[in-house]
Design an enzyme around this catalytic site. Structure first.
Site, PDB file in Angstrom:
ATOM      1  N   GLY A 132      13.948 -20.507  77.058  1.00  0.00           N
ATOM      2  CA  GLY A 132      12.867 -21.380  77.503  1.00  0.00           C
ATOM      3  C   GLY A 132      11.735 -20.610  78.167  1.00  0.00           C
ATOM      4  O   GLY A 132      10.547 -20.883  77.937  1.00  0.00           O
ATOM      5  N   CYS A 133      12.098 -19.634  78.979  1.00  0.00           N
ATOM      6  CA  CYS A 133      11.085 -18.836  79.684  1.00  0.00           C
ATOM      7  C   CYS A 133      10.299 -17.969  78.707  1.00  0.00           C
ATOM      8  O   CYS A 133       9.097 -17.745  78.888  1.00  0.00           O
ATOM      9  CB  CYS A 133      11.751 -17.974  80.751  1.00  0.00           C
ATOM     10  N   THR A 134      10.948 -17.490  77.658  1.00  0.00           N
ATOM     11  CA  THR A 134      10.253 -16.700  76.642  1.00  0.00           C
ATOM     12  C   THR A 134       9.263 -17.569  75.884  1.00  0.00           C
ATOM     13  O   THR A 134       8.144 -17.127  75.570  1.00  0.00           O
ATOM     14  CB  THR A 134      11.270 -16.070  75.674  1.00  0.00           C
TER      15      THR A 134
END
Length: 242
Positions: A132-134
């Site tokens: 998700g952060c990527t």
């Protein structure tokens, strides 16, 4: 004649001893040794119960000096827990304080200087190099030129160490700096720290030129965060032109 014969008879019945041997004194028998008593080990007397020789023995500085109560407490005291600094809550209308964080290069970054001459967007992520952060980070990467065109800088904010951020930055070719907040000081001030789990919430925060917070999106989905931030920046610049 009778006496002479009797004497002869008596001499014949006993062995004749030399007068020299008979007259010598007999040596005293050696004294008998008393059986040795088992030695019992007694505890070594200390303090006032010890003998004078023990009291007069010089003692080393380490063992002879009596410790004070404060010194004894210090010996057994637990290591002091480091005090984590805190920032006042930052809400819409508040400004970025002067506070130092490290970037992905391990360099000091003063938050108050991020908005000198331009606006700044800080987006928070739970953990670097996760799916998700990527998605969120690469979304800001792909439209990064559009933010710079509107005079806004972009910063990723997480509790990860600078080394992990640098590795992730190189891996995904992220063109903007990453700020390390290991104690979640700024993250907490922005309201992005989850009260239950202590993890970082996903969001983004837009600061106008000069440092005032003008937009706070929390929580936000990783795919929508970059586009929503850009739409707000465009609307903000349109208002300033009018």
């Amino acid at each position: 004649m009778a006496r002479k014969g009797a004497a002869a008879t008596a001499d014949a019945g006993e062995p004749r001893r030399s007068s020299r041997i008979k007259d010598q004194a007999k040596p005293d028998p050696p004294p008998k040794k008393a059986p040795a008593k088992p030695r019992s080990r007694k505890p070594k007397p200390t303090g006032e119960e010890g003998d004078e020789s023990n009291k007069e023995k010089p003692k080393s500085a380490a063992h002879g000096k009596k410790r004070t109560a404060t010194e004894k407490e210090a010996e057994y005291a637990q290591p002091a827990t480091p005090v984590i600094p805190a920032l006042a809550p930052i809400d819409v209308g508040d400004s970025l304080p002067s506070y130092i964080l490290k970037n992905e290069q391990g360099e000091d970054v003063d938050l108050a200087k991020l908005t000198e001459g331009q606006g700044a967007i800080l987006f928070s992520i739970p953990k670097a190099d996760t799916p998700g952060c990527t998605t969120q980070a690469c979304g800001f990467r792909d439209i990064y030129p559009s933010f710079t065109e509107h005079n806004f800088a972009v910063y990723c904010l997480s509790h990860d160490k600078s080394e992990a951020q640098k590795k992730w930055q190189l891996k995904k070719e992220l063109p903007y700096p990453l700020l390390s907040d290991p104690d979640r000081v700024l993250i907490s001030a922005l309201g992005a720290k989850d009260a239950g789990s202590g993890r970082t919430k996903r969001g983004h925060f837009i600061f106008a030129k000069g440092g005032k917070l003008v937009e706070k999106k929390l929580p936000v989905s990783p795919g929508e965060s970059p586009n929503l931030a850009l739409e707000f920046v465009k609307s903000l610049n349109a208002k300033s032109v009018l």
